[in-house]
Design an enzyme around this catalytic site. Structure first.
Site, PDB file in Angstrom:
ATOM      1  N   ASP A  40      53.330 -41.503 -92.505  1.00  0.00           N
ATOM      2  CA  ASP A  40      52.575 -42.524 -91.758  1.00  0.00           C
ATOM      3  C   ASP A  40      52.047 -43.562 -92.734  1.00  0.00           C
ATOM      4  O   ASP A  40      51.610 -43.219 -93.830  1.00  0.00           O
ATOM      5  CB  ASP A  40      51.410 -41.838 -91.001  1.00  0.00           C
ATOM      6  CG  ASP A  40      50.907 -42.671 -89.838  1.00  0.00           C
ATOM      7  OD1 ASP A  40      50.433 -43.789 -90.079  1.00  0.00           O
ATOM      8  OD2 ASP A  40      50.999 -42.195 -88.694  1.00  0.00           O
ATOM      9  N   THR A  44      48.256 -48.188 -87.715  1.00  0.00           N
ATOM     10  CA  THR A  44      47.500 -48.095 -86.458  1.00  0.00           C
ATOM     11  C   THR A  44      46.954 -46.683 -86.238  1.00  0.00           C
ATOM     12  O   THR A  44      46.300 -46.430 -85.227  1.00  0.00           O
ATOM     13  CB  THR A  44      48.364 -48.491 -85.228  1.00  0.00           C
ATOM     14  OG1 THR A  44      49.453 -47.561 -85.102  1.00  0.00           O
ATOM     15  CG2 THR A  44      48.910 -49.889 -85.356  1.00  0.00           C
ATOM     16  N   GLY A  45      47.244 -45.770 -87.148  1.00  0.00           N
ATOM     17  CA  GLY A  45      46.790 -44.380 -86.984  1.00  0.00           C
ATOM     18  C   GLY A  45      45.341 -44.214 -87.404  1.00  0.00           C
ATOM     19  O   GLY A  45      44.758 -45.078 -88.057  1.00  0.00           O
ATOM     20  N   VAL A  66      57.902 -46.373 -92.931  1.00  0.00           N
ATOM     21  CA  VAL A  66      59.248 -45.817 -92.674  1.00  0.00           C
ATOM     22  C   VAL A  66      60.308 -46.907 -92.556  1.00  0.00           C
ATOM     23  O   VAL A  66      61.503 -46.614 -92.653  1.00  0.00           O
ATOM     24  CB  VAL A  66      59.292 -44.920 -91.414  1.00  0.00           C
ATOM     25  CG1 VAL A  66      58.418 -43.689 -91.599  1.00  0.00           C
ATOM     26  CG2 VAL A  66      58.904 -45.677 -90.159  1.00  0.00           C
ATOM     27  N   SER A  84      55.332 -46.248 -84.728  1.00  0.00           N
ATOM     28  CA  SER A  84      55.432 -47.565 -84.088  1.00  0.00           C
ATOM     29  C   SER A  84      54.070 -47.913 -83.529  1.00  0.00           C
ATOM     30  O   SER A  84      53.432 -47.068 -82.897  1.00  0.00           O
ATOM     31  CB  SER A  84      56.428 -47.568 -82.916  1.00  0.00           C
ATOM     32  OG  SER A  84      56.335 -48.810 -82.223  1.00  0.00           O
ATOM     33  N   THR A 101      59.823 -51.493 -87.686  1.00  0.00           N
ATOM     34  CA  THR A 101      59.660 -50.040 -87.514  1.00  0.00           C
ATOM     35  C   THR A 101      60.661 -49.513 -86.486  1.00  0.00           C
ATOM     36  O   THR A 101      61.259 -48.450 -86.674  1.00  0.00           O
ATOM     37  CB  THR A 101      58.213 -49.720 -87.075  1.00  0.00           C
ATOM     38  OG1 THR A 101      57.316 -50.310 -88.016  1.00  0.00           O
ATOM     39  CG2 THR A 101      57.967 -48.228 -87.004  1.00  0.00           C
ATOM     40  N   TYR A 154      57.879 -55.181 -78.715  1.00  0.00           N
ATOM     41  CA  TYR A 154      57.809 -53.727 -78.529  1.00  0.00           C
ATOM     42  C   TYR A 154      58.962 -53.250 -77.644  1.00  0.00           C
ATOM     43  O   TYR A 154      59.722 -52.352 -78.017  1.00  0.00           O
ATOM     44  CB  TYR A 154      56.466 -53.374 -77.891  1.00  0.00           C
ATOM     45  CG  TYR A 154      56.229 -51.899 -77.677  1.00  0.00           C
ATOM     46  CD1 TYR A 154      56.115 -51.020 -78.755  1.00  0.00           C
ATOM     47  CD2 TYR A 154      56.087 -51.378 -76.386  1.00  0.00           C
ATOM     48  CE1 TYR A 154      55.870 -49.667 -78.565  1.00  0.00           C
ATOM     49  CE2 TYR A 154      55.839 -50.022 -76.184  1.00  0.00           C
ATOM     50  CZ  TYR A 154      55.732 -49.170 -77.270  1.00  0.00           C
ATOM     51  OH  TYR A 154      55.494 -47.826 -77.073  1.00  0.00           O
ATOM     52  N   THR A 184      50.325 -42.228 -71.809  1.00  0.00           N
ATOM     53  CA  THR A 184      49.699 -40.959 -72.174  1.00  0.00           C
ATOM     54  C   THR A 184      48.281 -41.243 -72.649  1.00  0.00           C
ATOM     55  O   THR A 184      48.031 -42.283 -73.254  1.00  0.00           O
ATOM     56  CB  THR A 184      50.537 -40.299 -73.290  1.00  0.00           C
ATOM     57  OG1 THR A 184      51.833 -40.002 -72.766  1.00  0.00           O
ATOM     58  CG2 THR A 184      49.907 -39.021 -73.796  1.00  0.00           C
TER      59      THR A 184
HETATM   60  P1  NAD Z   1      49.603 -44.844 -82.359  1.00  0.00           P
HETATM   61  O1  NAD Z   1      49.475 -46.280 -82.744  1.00  0.00           O
HETATM   62  O2  NAD Z   1      48.353 -44.065 -82.176  1.00  0.00           O
HETATM   63  O3  NAD Z   1      50.500 -44.061 -83.411  1.00  0.00           O
HETATM   64  C1  NAD Z   1      51.571 -44.657 -84.093  1.00  0.00           C
HETATM   65  C2  NAD Z   1      51.526 -44.187 -85.537  1.00  0.00           C
HETATM   66  O4  NAD Z   1      52.642 -44.760 -86.237  1.00  0.00           O
HETATM   67  C3  NAD Z   1      50.271 -44.641 -86.277  1.00  0.00           C
HETATM   68  O5  NAD Z   1      49.685 -43.543 -86.962  1.00  0.00           O
HETATM   69  C4  NAD Z   1      50.766 -45.695 -87.245  1.00  0.00           C
HETATM   70  O6  NAD Z   1      49.966 -45.779 -88.412  1.00  0.00           O
HETATM   71  C5  NAD Z   1      52.187 -45.227 -87.506  1.00  0.00           C
HETATM   72  N1  NAD Z   1      53.098 -46.289 -87.935  1.00  0.00           N
HETATM   73  C6  NAD Z   1      53.323 -47.489 -87.335  1.00  0.00           C
HETATM   74  N2  NAD Z   1      54.276 -48.171 -88.013  1.00  0.00           N
HETATM   75  C7  NAD Z   1      54.640 -47.387 -89.060  1.00  0.00           C
HETATM   76  C8  NAD Z   1      55.575 -47.534 -90.113  1.00  0.00           C
HETATM   77  N3  NAD Z   1      56.346 -48.640 -90.240  1.00  0.00           N
HETATM   78  N4  NAD Z   1      55.695 -46.542 -91.018  1.00  0.00           N
HETATM   79  C9  NAD Z   1      54.932 -45.415 -90.915  1.00  0.00           C
HETATM   80  N5  NAD Z   1      54.046 -45.212 -89.930  1.00  0.00           N
HETATM   81  C10 NAD Z   1      53.902 -46.190 -89.013  1.00  0.00           C
HETATM   82  O7  NAD Z   1      50.498 -44.802 -81.046  1.00  0.00           O
HETATM   83  P2  NAD Z   1      50.807 -43.576 -80.055  1.00  0.00           P
HETATM   84  O8  NAD Z   1      50.219 -43.891 -78.755  1.00  0.00           O
HETATM   85  O9  NAD Z   1      50.484 -42.302 -80.711  1.00  0.00           O
HETATM   86  O10 NAD Z   1      52.389 -43.709 -79.909  1.00  0.00           O
HETATM   87  C11 NAD Z   1      53.251 -42.908 -80.702  1.00  0.00           C
HETATM   88  C12 NAD Z   1      54.690 -43.161 -80.321  1.00  0.00           C
HETATM   89  O11 NAD Z   1      54.891 -42.833 -78.942  1.00  0.00           O
HETATM   90  C13 NAD Z   1      55.122 -44.620 -80.486  1.00  0.00           C
HETATM   91  O12 NAD Z   1      56.448 -44.656 -80.962  1.00  0.00           O
HETATM   92  C14 NAD Z   1      55.038 -45.165 -79.094  1.00  0.00           C
HETATM   93  O13 NAD Z   1      55.933 -46.234 -78.905  1.00  0.00           O
HETATM   94  C15 NAD Z   1      55.409 -43.951 -78.255  1.00  0.00           C
HETATM   95  N6  NAD Z   1      54.835 -44.037 -76.913  1.00  0.00           N
HETATM   96  C16 NAD Z   1      53.507 -43.810 -76.702  1.00  0.00           C
HETATM   97  C17 NAD Z   1      52.988 -43.909 -75.423  1.00  0.00           C
HETATM   98  C18 NAD Z   1      51.533 -43.671 -75.121  1.00  0.00           C
HETATM   99  O14 NAD Z   1      51.114 -43.811 -73.962  1.00  0.00           O
HETATM  100  N7  NAD Z   1      50.714 -43.285 -76.073  1.00  0.00           N
HETATM  101  C19 NAD Z   1      53.833 -44.260 -74.351  1.00  0.00           C
HETATM  102  C20 NAD Z   1      55.160 -44.517 -74.622  1.00  0.00           C
HETATM  103  C21 NAD Z   1      55.659 -44.379 -75.902  1.00  0.00           C
END
Ligand code: NAD
Length: 321
Positions: A40, A44-45, A66, A84, A101, A154, A184
């Site tokens: 990571d 955005t984490g 990544v 992402s 990403t 996106y 989610t």
């Molecule tokens: P989030 O932003 O909390 O987590 C994404 C993580 O990816 C973060 O920790 C961020 O630091 C890391 N990140 C971003 N770009 C990066 C890179 N280039 N290299 C390394 N790390 C990177 O988002 P989330 O809600 O946990 O979503 C996680 C995944 O699930 C995403 O791919 C998102 O598209 C997918 N998703 C989530 C939802 C939802 O409702 N939460 C719905 C559909 C899809």
């Protein structure tokens, strides 16, 4: 309904493992006895999401982008590509990073899986359906996406990621799976990430007005994170290539959601209507027939229960300061 299938993994790589969904995945995999490498860049984490995992045996954090590199020392048998930005506020702030990403990052994660002969799971999204003209959406629907609108960074990155994953499987025989996650929510979200549930909960707990966009009649289907994680792991365990929808088919309007959060939080907040974002989908609801039939999976946590747990978590976080 039978319980979702499971499988024992030796070593899982979770890109985006410090994020909301990724950190729940890391924990679930560690609990199931796997070693986990979380890759990571913390763009955005929340570091707090993985803080409780850092001391657990088998957990490794690698801080890397990544899209540039995927430095993993030990061969994985599972690669979950979840890196992402995911909330509109984040991907509108990080448009090119989001596209890098979804493209180069997905390519690097696929290469790692292929070279390791690992199972690969792509976190795709209901956003590939855009502003859908069919409701509910099943996996055969191709979507209605504006390729140059603000959300396209996106939506199109994820659509490209799906095409890349499919091409990798066809070209190299990589063992791939595409999961299309619908909205989610749950503990571990950032209160200011701009998504409806954390925004409403934060506002309700602070006694501020809940900002509902448009007339609030637009719908979403909200899946509690524990259900999403069990669906993802069931898809990983199954040989299914997908795409497969993982979401909760009970649809709720944003206005009804705001009122429910106010009631469950015991808040006296009112609703304030604000402008609706460009290309915001009017409806969003998964058809989960495929996940039910193939994976034996369906969500178990209802909206009231999931929101109660989420509100409790946000309240405890606020108390911790
Ligand atoms: P989030 O932003 O909390 O987590 C994404 C993580 O990816 C973060 O920790 C961020 O630091 C890391 N990140 C971003 N770009 C990066 C890179 N280039 N290299 C390394 N790390 C990177 O988002 P989330 O809600 O946990 O979503 C996680 C995944 O699930 C995403 O791919 C998102 O598209 C997918 N998703 C989530 C939802 C939802 O409702 N939460 C719905 C559909 C899809």
């Amino acid at each position: 309904m039978s319980s979702p299938i499971s499988r024992k993994w030796e070593h899982a790589v979770v890109t985006g493992g410090a994020g909301f969904v990724g950190s729940h995945l890391c924990k679930a995999l560690l609990d199931a006895g796997a070693a986990v490498t979380c890759v990571d860049d913390l763009s955005t984490g929340r570091p707090e999401n993985i803080a409780p995992l850092l001391d657990r045996p088998g957990f490794t954090l690698v801080q890397a982008n990544v899209a540039e590199e995927l430095p993993v020392n030990r061969r994985p048998d599972l690669v979950l590509h979840f890196a992402s930005p995911a909330s509109p506020a984040d991907y509108l702030r990080l448009p090119l990073h989001t596209m890098d990403t979804g493209s180069a990052g997905t390519r690097n994660a696929l290469t790692l899986a292929h070279e390791s002969e690992a199972r690969f799971v792509l976190a795709s999204t209901s956003e590939v359906y855009g502003d859908p003209q069919q409701n509910p959406q099943d996996e055969r629907y191709w979507g209605n996406v504006n390729p140059v609108g603000p959300r396209s960074v996106y939506d199109e990155a994820k659509r490209f990621g799906e095409a890349l994953t499919t091409a990798h499987a066809e070209t190299y025989g990589t063992d791939t799976c595409i999961v299309r996650l619908f909205n989610t929510y749950g503990p571990g979200m950032r209160g200011h990430d701009g998504r409806a549930v954390p925004t409403f909960v934060r506002q309700a707990l602070a006694g501020e007005p809940l900002t509902v966009t448009g007339d609030g009649r637009q719908t979403r289907s909200l899946c509690y994170v524990d259900d999403t994680v069990s669906g993802i792991l069931a898809a990983a365990a199954h040989g299914l290539r997908g795409p497969v929808n993982i979401g909760n088919p009970s649809e709720i309007s944003m206005l009804a959601l705001a009122r429910l959060v106010v009631a469950l939080a015991g808040s006296s907040s009112e609703v304030r209507y604000i402008e609706r974002p460009v290309d915001d989908p009017a409806v969003r609801c998964p058809d989960i027939t495929l996940a039910r039939d193939k994976l034996g999976w369906e969500p178990r946590v209802g909206a009231e229960e999931g929101l109660r747990r989420t509100i409790d978590w946000f309240r405890a976080e606020a108390a911790r300061g």
